[in-house]
Design a protein around this motif. Structure first.
Motif, PDB file in Angstrom:
ATOM      1  N   THR A  50       0.839  -1.193   0.000  1.00 48.97           N
ATOM      2  CA  THR A  50       0.000   0.000   0.000  1.00 48.97           C
ATOM      3  C   THR A  50       0.873   1.242   0.000  1.00 48.97           C
ATOM      4  N   ASP A  51       0.413   2.281  -0.636  1.00 49.07           N
ATOM      5  CA  ASP A  51       1.095   3.566  -0.652  1.00 49.07           C
ATOM      6  C   ASP A  51       0.528   4.406   0.486  1.00 49.07           C
ATOM      7  N   LEU A  52       1.274   4.507   1.579  1.00 48.59           N
ATOM      8  CA  LEU A  52       0.770   5.221   2.749  1.00 48.59           C
ATOM      9  C   LEU A  52       0.532   6.695   2.448  1.00 48.59           C
ATOM     10  N   THR A  53       1.269   7.252   1.498  1.00 50.84           N
ATOM     11  CA  THR A  53       1.091   8.670   1.179  1.00 50.84           C
ATOM     12  C   THR A  53      -0.245   8.935   0.480  1.00 50.84           C
ATOM     13  N   ALA A  54      -0.882   7.878  -0.028  1.00 50.57           N
ATOM     14  CA  ALA A  54      -2.162   8.050  -0.717  1.00 50.57           C
ATOM     15  C   ALA A  54      -3.320   8.224   0.262  1.00 50.57           C
ATOM     16  N   TRP A  55      -3.082   7.945   1.536  1.00 51.36           N
ATOM     17  CA  TRP A  55      -4.151   8.042   2.531  1.00 51.36           C
ATOM     18  C   TRP A  55      -4.351   9.499   2.917  1.00 51.36           C
ATOM     19  N   GLN A  56      -5.596   9.956   2.857  1.00 52.06           N
ATOM     20  CA  GLN A  56      -5.909  11.336   3.202  1.00 52.06           C
ATOM     21  C   GLN A  56      -6.001  11.500   4.717  1.00 52.06           C
ATOM     22  N   ALA A  57      -5.472  12.610   5.210  1.00 55.00           N
ATOM     23  CA  ALA A  57      -5.510  12.919   6.639  1.00 55.00           C
ATOM     24  C   ALA A  57      -6.666  13.867   6.930  1.00 55.00           C
ATOM     25  N   PRO A  58      -7.489  13.583   7.925  1.00 55.50           N
ATOM     26  CA  PRO A  58      -8.538  14.531   8.297  1.00 55.50           C
ATOM     27  C   PRO A  58      -7.897  15.870   8.670  1.00 55.50           C
ATOM     28  N   PRO A  59      -8.395  16.995   8.160  1.00 51.68           N
ATOM     29  CA  PRO A  59      -7.777  18.294   8.466  1.00 51.68           C
ATOM     30  C   PRO A  59      -7.984  18.735   9.906  1.00 51.68           C
ATOM     31  N   GLN A  60      -9.017  18.181  10.576  1.00 52.06           N
ATOM     32  CA  GLN A  60      -9.313  18.594  11.937  1.00 52.06           C
ATOM     33  C   GLN A  60     -10.046  17.480  12.657  1.00 52.06           C
ATOM     34  N   LEU A  61      -9.754  17.317  13.935  1.00 59.52           N
ATOM     35  CA  LEU A  61     -10.445  16.350  14.797  1.00 59.52           C
ATOM     36  C   LEU A  61     -11.030  17.119  15.975  1.00 59.52           C
ATOM     37  N   PRO A  97       1.249  -0.881   7.321  1.00 60.83           N
ATOM     38  CA  PRO A  97       0.622  -1.980   6.581  1.00 60.83           C
ATOM     39  C   PRO A  97       0.366  -3.207   7.462  1.00 60.83           C
ATOM     40  N   LEU A  98      -0.648  -3.970   7.096  1.00 65.04           N
ATOM     41  CA  LEU A  98      -0.853  -5.258   7.744  1.00 65.04           C
ATOM     42  C   LEU A  98       0.371  -6.140   7.476  1.00 65.04           C
ATOM     43  N   PRO A  99       0.903  -6.816   8.499  1.00 63.30           N
ATOM     44  CA  PRO A  99       1.999  -7.760   8.254  1.00 63.30           C
ATOM     45  C   PRO A  99       1.550  -8.850   7.284  1.00 63.30           C
ATOM     46  N   GLY A 100       2.505  -9.454   6.614  1.00 65.93           N
ATOM     47  CA  GLY A 100       2.183 -10.496   5.647  1.00 65.93           C
ATOM     48  C   GLY A 100       1.385 -11.630   6.266  1.00 65.93           C
ATOM     49  N   GLY A 101       0.296 -12.002   5.625  1.00 68.48           N
ATOM     50  CA  GLY A 101      -0.532 -13.097   6.093  1.00 68.48           C
ATOM     51  C   GLY A 101      -1.640 -12.700   7.048  1.00 68.48           C
ATOM     52  N   TRP A 102      -1.575 -11.483   7.599  1.00 66.83           N
ATOM     53  CA  TRP A 102      -2.590 -11.078   8.573  1.00 66.83           C
ATOM     54  C   TRP A 102      -3.943 -10.837   7.930  1.00 66.83           C
ATOM     55  N   PRO A 175      -7.957  -2.403   6.084  1.00 68.80           N
ATOM     56  CA  PRO A 175      -7.056  -3.075   5.147  1.00 68.80           C
ATOM     57  C   PRO A 175      -6.897  -2.285   3.850  1.00 68.80           C
ATOM     58  N   PRO A 176      -5.640  -2.105   3.424  1.00 69.79           N
ATOM     59  CA  PRO A 176      -4.450  -2.871   3.825  1.00 69.79           C
ATOM     60  C   PRO A 176      -3.617  -2.263   4.945  1.00 69.79           C
ATOM     61  N   ALA A 209     -12.422   5.645   1.997  1.00 70.71           N
ATOM     62  CA  ALA A 209     -13.274   4.483   1.727  1.00 70.71           C
ATOM     63  C   ALA A 209     -12.963   3.811   0.399  1.00 70.71           C
ATOM     64  N   ASP A 210     -12.480   4.597  -0.569  1.00 71.08           N
ATOM     65  CA  ASP A 210     -12.244   4.036  -1.906  1.00 71.08           C
ATOM     66  C   ASP A 210     -11.004   3.146  -1.989  1.00 71.08           C
ATOM     67  N   ILE A 211     -10.110   3.197  -0.976  1.00 68.10           N
ATOM     68  CA  ILE A 211      -8.911   2.373  -1.025  1.00 68.10           C
ATOM     69  C   ILE A 211      -8.868   1.322   0.087  1.00 68.10           C
ATOM     70  N   ILE A 212      -9.956   1.196   0.826  1.00 74.56           N
ATOM     71  CA  ILE A 212     -10.016   0.218   1.906  1.00 74.56           C
ATOM     72  C   ILE A 212     -10.585  -1.085   1.373  1.00 74.56           C
ATOM     73  N   ASP A 213      -9.931  -2.192   1.694  1.00 72.92           N
ATOM     74  CA  ASP A 213     -10.416  -3.521   1.316  1.00 72.92           C
ATOM     75  C   ASP A 213     -11.370  -4.022   2.401  1.00 72.92           C
ATOM     76  N   THR A 214     -12.626  -4.218   2.077  1.00 74.75           N
ATOM     77  CA  THR A 214     -13.589  -4.721   3.050  1.00 74.75           C
ATOM     78  C   THR A 214     -13.441  -6.234   3.180  1.00 74.75           C
ATOM     79  N   PRO A 215     -13.604  -6.781   4.416  1.00 75.47           N
ATOM     80  CA  PRO A 215     -13.431  -8.228   4.608  1.00 75.47           C
ATOM     81  C   PRO A 215     -14.564  -9.011   3.982  1.00 75.47           C
TER      82      PRO A 215
END
Length: 215
Positions: A50-61, A97-102, A175-176, A209-215
């Motif tokens: 997975t490309d961690l830089t592709a994940w968007q950060a919420p601007p405010q919490l 990232p999830l470790p391999g096999g997880w 995931p991932p 949501a568009d890059i998350i793998d649903t189980p």
């Protein structure tokens, strides 16, 4: 006013969480003839791609604003930091990232197992920074509407020579990646921050949501 999402709680003893974390360990065979040959030993499974830089950060919490981010040298880890203008409390969202096999584990086993590992690292870090005692408290798995994996949550009560501090910990899998949310607050200021951490996990899930793998 924004209310936290509805969630249900299933409590687990700390020992049960650790048992899940250790459940994947391999036992040595009793007989030397049971050892596999070198060409039979499987290669280490790489972590999820997975490309961690592709994940968007919420601007405010809530009242906490995005302050910046960091990556750990030599590790595939991205840390998003949020700060408050009126106090010194910091909120960190850590993606890795999830470790391999997880990804083949059940959601409960994966989240509980990773929570156990992250909790141990946080305890060791607190002890290195002068804590005289660190006690895990109030640990459970919760189901949060809008997140397909459970959320593991707990508190680490830390006693120092002249003060006490509570580190709030929440972790889930999107995931991932796993997402770990942490904040250290004075004792007695945990409830509002716990709700904020839960909202933070939900916010990052919605943004990506568009890059998350649903189980």
């Amino acid at each position: 006013m924004t209310y936290p999402p509805h969630f249900t709680t299933r409590r687990l003893l700390p020992a049960a969480l650790l048992a899940l974390a250790l459940g994947g360990c391999l036992m040595a065979p009793d007989d030397a003839s049971d050892y596999p040959s070198l060409d039979q030993i499987p290669m280490e499974i790489p972590p999820a791609d997975t490309d961690l830089t592709a994940w968007q950060a919420p601007p405010q919490l809530g009242d906490y604003r995005f302050q910046g981010e960091a990556t750990l040298e030599g590790q595939r880890t991205r840390i998003l930091r949020y700060s408050h203008a009126q106090n010194e409390t910091l909120i960190d969202l850590t993606l890795f990232p999830l470790p391999g096999g997880w990804d083949t584990m059940t959601p409960t086993r994966a989240v509980a197992g990773q929570y156990g590992q992250q909790r141990q690292q946080l305890i060791e870090r607190a002890l290195r920074h002068g804590a005289q005692e660190v006690q895990p408290m109030d640990e459970s798995l919760v189901t949060v509407e809008g997140i397909s994996y459970p959320v593991a949550r707990g508190q680490l009560a830390q006693r120092y020579r002249s003060s006490t501090l509570t580190t709030l910990v929440q972790l889930t899998a999107l995931p991932p990646v796993f997402v770990l949310a942490t904040a250290s607050v004075p004792s007695g200021h945990t409830e509002a921050t716990e709700a904020l951490l839960r909202d933070a996990l939900l916010a990052i899930a919605r943004l990506n949501a568009d890059i998350i793998d649903t189980p």
